[in-house]
Design an enzyme around this catalytic site. Sequence first.
Site, PDB file in Angstrom:
ATOM      1  N   GLU A 244     -25.438   5.939  36.258  1.00 19.07           N
ATOM      2  CA  GLU A 244     -24.477   6.668  36.092  1.00 19.07           C
ATOM      3  C   GLU A 244     -24.998   7.295  35.071  1.00 19.07           C
ATOM      4  O   GLU A 244     -23.688   6.843  33.860  1.00 19.07           O
ATOM      5  CB  GLU A 244     -23.741   7.062  37.216  1.00 19.07           C
ATOM      6  CG  GLU A 244     -23.860   6.296  39.024  1.00 19.07           C
ATOM      7  CD  GLU A 244     -22.440   6.352  39.106  1.00 19.07           C
ATOM      8  OE1 GLU A 244     -21.843   7.543  40.247  1.00 19.07           O
ATOM      9  OE2 GLU A 244     -21.234   6.075  39.157  1.00 19.07           O
ATOM     10  N   LYS A 415     -11.828   1.125  43.451  1.00 20.08           N
ATOM     11  CA  LYS A 415     -12.140   2.145  44.398  1.00 20.08           C
ATOM     12  C   LYS A 415     -10.867   1.696  46.301  1.00 20.08           C
ATOM     13  O   LYS A 415     -10.705   0.474  45.925  1.00 20.08           O
ATOM     14  CB  LYS A 415     -13.318   2.009  44.710  1.00 20.08           C
ATOM     15  CG  LYS A 415     -14.503   1.815  44.037  1.00 20.08           C
ATOM     16  CD  LYS A 415     -15.675   1.786  44.312  1.00 20.08           C
ATOM     17  CE  LYS A 415     -16.767   1.812  43.603  1.00 20.08           C
ATOM     18  NZ  LYS A 415     -17.066   0.781  42.668  1.00 20.08           N
TER      19      LYS A 415
END
Length: 503
Positions: A244, A415
């Site tokens: 990313e 997360k």
Amino acid sequence: MSSQGSVSRQSKEEQDLYEMKKAAAEFYRVNRVPQEIERALSQLLLQQPEDLHGYLADYFKNLSAPPRISRLKGREVYDASGQLSIEAKVFCIICNNEKVKSISHIPPFCLYSFFMARYLEEKTRNRENSCSPSQPEVVAPSPTPMQTKDKKSAEKDKKSRNITEKPFVPAEPSEPVLHGSLAIGSLSLAVVKTGAQIQGIPLYKYIAVLTGREAPTQFHIPVSLVTLLSCGKTSPGKLNLLKEVILIPKMGQRVKQIITMTLELQKEMMRIMNSSTKALQAIACDSGALTVSYERPEQPLDLITEACRNLELTLGTDIHLAVNCAAPELMDYTRGKYEVATGVLKSPDELVDMYQTLICKYPAMVALIDPFRREDTDQWEKLSKVTGHSCLLISDITYKSQAPPLPGVRGLILKHVNETTVSDLICISSKHKVVFQCAAALLLLLPQAVGLGLDYVILGGLSGAQRMLKYNRLISIEEELAQQGILGRFFFFFLNTTPLSLF
């Protein structure tokens, strides 16, 4: 006789009625019903609302017993991308009636990662067993004098390499994942949402209260980190290293401004790729970003640099970049090296040099996420010393929340997975500088990020209905805070003298 019987029955009915009225009067007296009715009627006369019965209903509802959880219900469902998720429902008794107060979903992020780690661990063990001395010895023919000379030279080179190269550190064992643990995280979210609904306050305010600190008078919106490009292992090109490439906007921008700027930048990047003499394959990936077929890490960074220059956006001022390397996914355990591109292997030390070169060439790249495995602690420390404060090293602790801190790491990615509860998130965020990475289905994490006072949140790319729901949710929270006059300004700056000002 008949008249006497009629009088007797009448007196018995009167006696029963008297006893009933007496019991009712005692019941009302004990529960202070006459006093509450008198107070309600007094308030009704003072307020004189248009909806008399609605006013009385609200008045007595405030006197009702606190809601209590009566039962829980969970089931497997599928999300918008067809992935299996866990749905948890919380049923509460409210005003003597059972009602569903909240529903939450959590996708099973961890299952693939957990089983892949087990697979790699087993693969490494099998390789070690195959190289053990217990294997039968193979008798080779006697070497010629020239072969003997070459063999001695090769052994000498090998010994010299062994002096400089460190032994390969095997992978750490994965943290155990409890069977059915997805229900724990989903249920925790549902219960917190229920508490906010019952108290009639937004979820982010309820989360702020749960942190144990004084209720803030102002809230700030975490800065949205937007994924621009994806050039990881699943991309069509040879490049694996840049899973990313993330845009970090300038501080003080509203969410809508960030989205508008990013869309313009992506449009210019597409125009450049389409006008290129070499055809480039670009498709939308699961993260909502464009995945492009590149061979070298400089190529996507050059694309972003050219697009910013065309739009008169200054890299390093208007925009900074972070790169999620996801290096643990690139490790070739049979060779002990990272496969940064198809057929291109780098040792941990070689990877340090590669990162140093990229940071020097692209100074707007100010954060690296998971540049190494956790086991390569020497390289984490070495890269941190080389880059100094110019580039922050960030580690994803989602599956290693209990592991000791890595040297040189100044930020954490978190997360909401498995048995992670809201209490766990509060505890971790209070001790460390944390960035939430919010999956497409977890809209509930956005109010949590606001309530916890986090500075940054990774929401993925600007593509797909589920992804855009997150951005729209963040915009609605921002507008709600602005309307209430409690939207605070975010004063942190990315390149400050204090590294922890970012994460």
